[in-house]
Each structure stands twice: as C-alpha cells, then as structure tokens.
Scaffold this motif. Structure first.
Motif, PDB file in Angstrom:
ATOM      1  N   UNK A 187      32.358  32.164  42.105  1.00  0.00           N
ATOM      2  CA  UNK A 187      32.323  32.582  43.499  1.00  0.00           C
ATOM      3  C   UNK A 187      32.755  34.013  43.723  1.00  0.00           C
ATOM      4  N   UNK A 188      32.499  34.466  44.925  1.00  0.00           N
ATOM      5  CA  UNK A 188      32.902  35.799  45.358  1.00  0.00           C
ATOM      6  C   UNK A 188      34.048  35.644  46.347  1.00  0.00           C
ATOM      7  N   UNK A 189      35.011  36.528  46.271  1.00  0.00           N
ATOM      8  CA  UNK A 189      36.188  36.389  47.131  1.00  0.00           C
ATOM      9  C   UNK A 189      35.855  36.577  48.607  1.00  0.00           C
ATOM     10  N   UNK A 190      34.952  37.489  48.905  1.00  0.00           N
ATOM     11  CA  UNK A 190      34.630  37.772  50.298  1.00  0.00           C
ATOM     12  C   UNK A 190      35.625  38.697  50.979  1.00  0.00           C
ATOM     13  N   UNK A 191      36.528  39.281  50.211  1.00  0.00           N
ATOM     14  CA  UNK A 191      37.524  40.183  50.791  1.00  0.00           C
ATOM     15  C   UNK A 191      36.890  41.472  51.297  1.00  0.00           C
ATOM     16  N   UNK A 196      37.892  40.808  43.982  1.00  0.00           N
ATOM     17  CA  UNK A 196      36.913  40.550  42.913  1.00  0.00           C
ATOM     18  C   UNK A 196      37.148  41.489  41.734  1.00  0.00           C
ATOM     19  N   UNK A 197      37.468  42.735  42.010  1.00  0.00           N
ATOM     20  CA  UNK A 197      37.726  43.700  40.931  1.00  0.00           C
ATOM     21  C   UNK A 197      38.938  43.280  40.107  1.00  0.00           C
ATOM     22  N   UNK A 198      39.981  42.818  40.764  1.00  0.00           N
ATOM     23  CA  UNK A 198      41.185  42.384  40.043  1.00  0.00           C
ATOM     24  C   UNK A 198      40.905  41.151  39.193  1.00  0.00           C
ATOM     25  N   UNK A 199      40.161  40.205  39.737  1.00  0.00           N
ATOM     26  CA  UNK A 199      39.809  38.993  38.989  1.00  0.00           C
ATOM     27  C   UNK A 199      38.945  39.366  37.788  1.00  0.00           C
TER      28      UNK A 199
END
Length: 113
Positions: free
Chosen positions: A20-24, A33-36
């Motif tokens: 999934x995508x965080x949507x932040x 998403x970059x941190x994950x």
C-alpha cells in the motif's frame, strides 16, 4: 495506508510484507513512503549483500507490495534477526509519529505452514 507485516515463527522473524501507499503526500514527495522504502531497502541489502543470505524477494508494483522471505537457516542468524528487529522498531517509531498512514503488525506463522 501502508501496511507492514512481520512474520514470526517461534520467536524468529522469517520475513515481512509491505503493501500500500501511505497517502501522506503526493507521489514523489511522500515522506512516510520514502522512510518505509528506505527501511525495506536497507534491510534487504544488508541481509543479502552484506551478510550473504539468499532471500526470496517478490515485488508486485501494481499492488504496491513487496515480500521478503528468509531461508530456513541464515548465515549469521543473530545479525539477520538484529537487522529485521531494527527495521521493525524503526517502522514502529514511524507508525507512532504517523499513525494514520502506517500500520505495523506481527503475524505468527505455524511451523507446519
């Protein structure tokens, strides 16, 4: 929301799935998403390239999903477990900072599966 599942079998982390995508934020500017993604890449590179283990990695870009599975036995098992535990703790900290955008879970695997 990004969902992270760590698979545990008798106290041993056997792998993980991130989906999934965080949507932040918008694509290309989403810091969650970059941190994950960075945590996932760090763990995979360290376990595979630095420690020399042959992990099974499956990527499904359409579903925004990556799964990493460890072999039954790893070279330097303690180091591999330390990397995965560090990844889990990092993502739990991220979850605590951004609870609406990332979910982190431990999933128990039975030895028979």
């Amino acid at each position: 929301m990004t969902r992270v599942e760590f698979f545990d079998q008798d106290g041993r982390i056997t792998g993980f799935t991130v989906s999934g995508h965080s949507g932040y934020g918008e694509a290309g500017t989403d810091i969650v998403c970059a941190a994950v993604s960075t945590a996932v890449q760090f763990a995979e590179c360290t376990i595979s390239d630095v420690l020399g283990n042959r992990v099974k990695t499956k990527v499904n870009e359409e579903k925004a999903r990556i799964t990493l599975t460890l072999p039954a036995q790893c070279e330097d098992e303690d180091a591999v477990q330390a990397v995965l535990t560090g990844m889990m703790l990092t993502l739990c900290e991220l979850r605590d900072q951004y609870p609406d955008y990332i979910e982190v879970m431990e999933v128990q695997n039975d030895a028979e599966n």
